[in-house]
Design a protein around this motif. Structure first.
Motif, mmCIF file in Angstrom:
data_model
loop_
_atom_site.group_PDB
_atom_site.id
_atom_site.type_symbol
_atom_site.label_atom_id
_atom_site.label_comp_id
_atom_site.label_asym_id
_atom_site.label_seq_id
_atom_site.Cartn_x
_atom_site.Cartn_y
_atom_site.Cartn_z
ATOM 1 N N GLY A 144 -2.598 5.485 -3.434
ATOM 2 C CA GLY A 144 -3.737 6.469 -3.223
ATOM 3 C C GLY A 144 -3.568 7.252 -1.961
ATOM 4 N N ARG A 145 -4.429 7.502 -1.277
ATOM 5 C CA ARG A 145 -4.589 8.463 -0.070
ATOM 6 C C ARG A 145 -4.924 7.748 1.155
ATOM 7 N NH1 ARG A 145 -3.760 10.613 -4.137
ATOM 8 N NH2 ARG A 145 -3.506 12.816 -4.413
ATOM 9 N N ALA A 166 0.771 -1.307 0.115
ATOM 10 C CA ALA A 166 -0.017 -0.029 0.006
ATOM 11 C C ALA A 166 0.841 1.423 -0.080
ATOM 12 C CB ALA A 166 -0.954 -0.092 1.215
ATOM 13 N N ILE A 167 0.744 2.230 -0.759
ATOM 14 C CA ILE A 167 1.474 3.345 -1.042
ATOM 15 C C ILE A 167 0.593 4.593 -0.952
ATOM 16 C CG2 ILE A 167 3.133 4.742 -2.287
ATOM 17 C CD1 ILE A 167 4.066 2.245 -3.811
ATOM 18 N N ASP A 168 0.786 5.296 0.239
ATOM 19 C CA ASP A 168 -0.261 6.482 0.205
ATOM 20 C C ASP A 168 0.746 7.890 0.109
ATOM 21 O OD1 ASP A 168 -2.897 5.643 0.549
ATOM 22 O OD2 ASP A 168 -2.109 4.402 2.074
ATOM 23 N N PHE A 207 4.539 5.705 3.093
ATOM 24 C CA PHE A 207 3.847 6.722 3.089
ATOM 25 C C PHE A 207 4.763 7.619 2.498
ATOM 26 C CE2 PHE A 207 2.037 10.754 4.654
ATOM 27 C CZ PHE A 207 0.955 10.851 4.520
ATOM 28 N N MET A 208 4.469 8.383 1.276
ATOM 29 C CA MET A 208 5.402 9.263 0.609
ATOM 30 C C MET A 208 5.118 10.718 0.889
ATOM 31 S SD MET A 208 5.880 7.073 -3.116
ATOM 32 C CE MET A 208 7.005 7.959 -3.560
ATOM 33 N N GLY A 249 -6.488 6.437 -7.298
ATOM 34 C CA GLY A 249 -6.756 7.821 -7.723
ATOM 35 C C GLY A 249 -7.295 7.910 -9.246
ATOM 36 N N ALA A 250 -6.953 7.153 -10.048
ATOM 37 C CA ALA A 250 -7.586 7.008 -11.332
ATOM 38 C C ALA A 250 -8.962 6.827 -11.208
ATOM 39 C CB ALA A 250 -6.930 5.949 -12.355
ATOM 40 N N MET A 251 -9.422 5.789 -10.416
ATOM 41 C CA MET A 251 -10.845 5.545 -10.385
ATOM 42 C C MET A 251 -11.763 6.751 -9.660
ATOM 43 S SD MET A 251 -12.360 2.215 -9.884
ATOM 44 C CE MET A 251 -11.939 0.883 -11.106
ATOM 45 N N TYR A 252 -11.127 7.511 -8.891
ATOM 46 C CA TYR A 252 -12.001 8.830 -8.440
ATOM 47 C C TYR A 252 -11.685 9.565 -9.810
ATOM 48 C CZ TYR A 252 -11.633 6.883 -3.819
ATOM 49 O OH TYR A 252 -11.984 6.322 -2.515
ATOM 50 N N ARG A 253 -10.600 9.877 -10.560
ATOM 51 C CA ARG A 253 -10.720 10.673 -11.625
ATOM 52 C C ARG A 253 -11.772 10.148 -12.441
ATOM 53 N NH1 ARG A 253 -6.078 13.896 -12.055
ATOM 54 N NH2 ARG A 253 -4.825 13.843 -10.652
#
Ligand code: DC
Length: 231
Positions: free
Chosen positions: A133-134, A9-11, A149-150, A37-41
């Motif tokens: 994502g977030r 998981a990368i947030d 977490f980036m 994020g692509a899905m939300y977009r």
């Protein structure tokens, strides 16, 4: 190095290089990459194209009535995972500044989050997935075996997004890109449902001054330490 069948998981904040890093992990270690994020977009683009957003106001009732039948899905194409809306690939349409300007308020709506979460779970069946994502490490996959977490400096992040848009033939204004990014950070981390925050068990990666090669060395070290891989 052989990495076990885990979920990664990368947030992190906008434009911290999450997707570039996730894609690199996917291609290096043989994982499926999914861009949440692509899905939300995609939901945002759908709402914009169907007259559910005007002057920055979202017609939530109309969106809620149609979201159940929304055919948003990922397809694998020459090694890349792309987002489709019905029989149309929308990968480039979802990256415009117009979509970026509305995606945070759309993604703050609880029924939108529930819709995207269920889609993400169904595409992740079988594991060996790296998703960015977030709220991946906090909400979507709270039991992910590895969470990252980036973070990166604002100016560095805005420059990255600016360069990306120029490379795609768009003509952004740097100040607009920077303010969009800060605004999204604020909305993403202050919304009520699954706000952006660091999971307690996440490893923090600040890549403001790192090359991709250095990021790869970093993740190799983390994986070796975390899973006791000696090589
Ligand atoms: O990563 P991105 O910039 O493409 O994400 C677009 C927006 O989607 C971002 O501003 C917040 C939202 N998002 C979210 O709320 N939760 C996620 N897991 C991924 C993205």
């Amino acid at each position: 190095m052989t990495v076990p069948d885990i979920t990664i998981a990368i947030d992190g904040y906008s434009s911290t290089g999450k997707s570039t890093f996730a894609k690199l992990i996917a291609s290096t270690f043989g994982f499926l990459y999914l861009d949440s994020g692509a899905m939300y977009r995609g939901v945002t683009l759908f709402a914009m194209e169907n007259g559910m957003i005007s002057d920055g106001t979202i017609d939530e009732k109309a969106l809620e009535a149609s979201i159940g039948g929304l055919d948003l899905h990922f397809r694998r194409d020459e090694g890349a995972t792309r987002l489709w809306l019905g029989d149309r690939c929308i990968e480039s349409e979802i990256r415009t500044l117009a979509v970026s300007g509305m995606v945070s308020p759309v993604s703050a709506i609880p029924f939108v989050r529930a819709f995207v979460d269920s889609r993400l779970h169904s595409f992740s069946e079988g594991g060996r997935v790296v998703m960015d994502g977030r709220d991946i490490g906090t909400t979507v996959f709270p039991n992910a075996e590895l969470k990252i977490f980036m973070v990166a400096d604002d100016a560095v992040r805005a420059q990255r997004r600016f360069d990306e848009m120029v490379a795609k033939g768009q003509s952004p204004v740097f100040e607009d890109v920077l303010s969009n990014l800060r605004e999204r950070d604020y909305i993403d981390s202050h919304r009520e449902t699954s706000p952006l925050r660091q999971a307690e068990d996440a490893f923090v990666l600040d890549n403001s001054a790192m090359t991709l090669e250095e990021e790869l060395i970093w993740i190799r070290g983390i994986i070796q330490g975390r899973f006791g891989i000696l090589e």
